[in-house]
Design a protein around this motif. Structure first.
Motif, PDB file in Angstrom:
ATOM      1  N   UNK A 186      48.789  69.730  41.839  1.00 32.38           N
ATOM      2  CA  UNK A 186      49.383  70.914  42.451  1.00 32.38           C
ATOM      3  C   UNK A 186      50.909  70.829  42.439  1.00 32.38           C
ATOM      4  N   UNK A 187      51.533  71.964  42.768  1.00 33.71           N
ATOM      5  CA  UNK A 187      52.996  72.064  42.662  1.00 33.71           C
ATOM      6  C   UNK A 187      53.735  71.154  43.644  1.00 33.71           C
ATOM      7  N   UNK A 188      53.031  70.625  44.638  1.00 34.88           N
ATOM      8  CA  UNK A 188      53.687  69.699  45.565  1.00 34.88           C
ATOM      9  C   UNK A 188      53.510  68.245  45.143  1.00 34.88           C
ATOM     10  N   UNK A 189      52.839  68.022  44.017  1.00 29.36           N
ATOM     11  CA  UNK A 189      52.631  66.657  43.536  1.00 29.36           C
ATOM     12  C   UNK A 189      51.293  66.081  43.971  1.00 29.36           C
ATOM     13  N   UNK A 190      50.590  66.783  44.848  1.00 33.14           N
ATOM     14  CA  UNK A 190      49.281  66.310  45.290  1.00 33.14           C
ATOM     15  C   UNK A 190      48.263  66.497  44.167  1.00 33.14           C
TER      16      UNK A 190
ATOM     17  N   UNK B 202      54.664  64.054  51.426  1.00 34.80           N
ATOM     18  CA  UNK B 202      53.648  64.989  50.939  1.00 34.80           C
ATOM     19  C   UNK B 202      52.761  65.540  52.068  1.00 34.80           C
ATOM     20  N   UNK B 214      53.611  74.324  49.141  1.00 30.09           N
ATOM     21  CA  UNK B 214      54.979  74.588  48.709  1.00 30.09           C
ATOM     22  C   UNK B 214      55.324  73.690  47.523  1.00 30.09           C
ATOM     23  N   UNK B 216      57.257  71.095  45.365  1.00 32.19           N
ATOM     24  CA  UNK B 216      58.016  69.941  45.855  1.00 32.19           C
ATOM     25  C   UNK B 216      58.442  69.063  44.707  1.00 32.19           C
ATOM     26  N   UNK B 220      55.792  62.298  40.812  1.00 37.35           N
ATOM     27  CA  UNK B 220      54.404  62.568  40.444  1.00 37.35           C
ATOM     28  C   UNK B 220      53.669  61.275  40.104  1.00 37.35           C
TER      29      UNK B 220
END
Lengths: 323, 323
Positions: A186-190, B202, B214, B216, B220
């Motif tokens: 995902x865009x948050x790095x999760x 995170x 959001x 971030x 990664x």
């Protein structure tokens, strides 16, 4: 030939292309599970979509050959394409609850097949070696595709259509244990991953039960003993068909259909013992290289490209066979 | 002491219990992030809930000591408890899009701390050894709790209240690389996991942005080099506090508050070099064993049980220190 006969107890026995079409448009069904191998799945899938059936798709070649057409038609008829391939089911499960724009990319895991590390010289690979997949018990064609990594390449293209992502956002990671079936970043790095034993009953059940998860008695992942999950980048020098698939996908239009058709023919020749393992790549590359891509193909363009690719692939494979 | 003074540029400087309460109920805030250590987090969290603030909860002891009270009050005031602990954030992320009744259980991962395999004799552990956590850079108390696995025990109880699951459906698995932050097992056998680098930014961002993810810039997970994730069942003979926590959780009522209070005192004594590493467990077990559980405690019962447990723990720890 008749496409229909009556078996015992009123059971209808159907076969051939007409039988497939009849099954795909059978009255009363909500969902059609298409689990054919190869481009043979395309026409029945299109017929089922036109008949308003949701598609539980286990036939990746349909989206590879005609992704734009199939997804466009599905949208027009308001039907859902539900992934059944274990990797795409995993991604679909990981996407639950997410919103558009939240996905940075997806990571398809690949077992790497039986030849990940050996034999060092892949030209030594025999048919029986190629059919001995370490984790999954599947049909012959897909098992060979797993051994060449073409299967993963087809899945990359399939993912592009199922999830509407650029190729730059679709990664492949080798994960020999086949426990993590794929992941979403995902865009948050999760990163969210779906795990399970390698058993196709789970993705089939998920697609048929969607949007509910139905209770199931499939064996569970056991966390009471030690477990090791490993990940490696794919060896694209050793398995060049993965990059071929990315290239065909990026070329777009008729290119993926052509690549897929050539691969089907080459795998047939390999399974018949008529060409070597490494020649599968040679045939596919050659056919793709000679093809003039048609950018916005209709069904007839795709079928024509498919036919031509098969003819050329056969000629090339026979030439290789005569060496 | 005044709880408020004016710093430069109109910045208000607050401290002590009154300062915490003022910050927790500060006008204009939607969400209060409670990141205190220990039972000290309880009163400000309750105050914030009564003031109608959503709670981003990084203070697990609050739910351990008063889970029933806190979740009941949150429900009454219509406020959300948003997990910030990385494991619970992981589970929360994995639950997105699922429906009630679809969860079979959850699997909390634990790094296992610095003493997973050595030293063989844990009584040799010094304070500086215990503070050297392999993956996470955290406060002293939680780092020691990680080394004894009490931290995971507290998280088991926290999970019980956050996700409303019986203890029988909460598993712990040792995963030394701290990449999979936790997992959810669904009723069909499918497991969904959340992965990420060990970085608290995170889960904090996820809680504050919820229900949106959001974008971030956190680093990664890198899939371009080899990676190995391992899993083992916890060694409960070596780390008995994990089972102590399950037992306290199952006893319910005031038992988790008492266990937690005794642990806080014992860890203080350990950090002060006054008792050995293995004595933490001895103190906690002894205090919990002598406690008469009150089944449906109100806040006063909990605070009283907490005070008594601390007194007893101190006496026991001083006795051990005099040996």
């Amino acid at each position: 030939m008749l496409a229909e006969e009556f078996g015992r107890e009123g059971c209808r026995v159907l076969w051939g292309d007409e039988g497939l079409l009849a099954a795909a448009t059978c009255p009363g069904a909500h969902t059609v599970l298409t689990a054919l191998t190869g481009t043979a799945g395309l026409m029945p899938t299109l017929a089922a979509i036109k008949a308003g059936r949701d598609i539980a798709l286990a036939n990746k070649e349909t989206l590879v050959a005609a992704g734009s057409l199939v997804t466009g038609l599905a949208e027009k008829h308001g039907v859902k394409i539900l992934p059944v391939d274990s990797e795409h089911s995993a991604i679909w499960q990981c996407l639950q609850g997410s919103k558009p724009g939240e996905v940075e990319g997806i990571i398809l895991t690949a077992s790497g097949g039986p030849f990940r590390k050996q034999p060092e010289d892949l030209s030594l690979v025999t048919v029986s070696m190629a059919l001995d997949h370490p984790n999954w018990n599947m049909g012959k064609k897909i098992t060979v595709d797993s051994a060449t990594l073409m299967n993963k390449g087809l899945e990359v293209i399939e993912a592009r259509w199922l999830f509407g992502l650029d190729y730059g956002r679709i990664k492949v990671v080798i994960h020999p244990q086949s426990i993590i079936h794929s992941m979403v970043e995902f865009v948050d790095g999760s990163v969210v991953a779906q795990l399970g034993l390698p058993d196709m009953r789970l993705p089939i059940q998920y697609a048929l039960g969607y949007p509910r998860r139905l209770p199931g008695r499939l064996p569970r992942l056991d966390w009471n003993s030690a477990r090791e999950l490993t990940f490696d980048p794919p060896d694209t020098a050793r398995f060049p068909l993965l990059e071929t698939a990315y290239r065909a996908g990026r070329l777009g239009g008729t290119a993926p259909a052509v690549m897929n058709a050539a691969n089907e023919v080459a795998v047939e020749f390999f399974l018949a013992g008529r060409i070597g393992f490494m020649s599968i790549h040679r045939v596919v590359e050659e056919v793709l290289g000679r093809h003039r891509v048609s950018g916005r193909p209709d069904l007839e363009d795709i079928l024509e490209a498919d036919r031509e690719a098969r003819q050329l692939a056969r000629r090339l494979a026979e030439k290789l066979n005569n060496f």
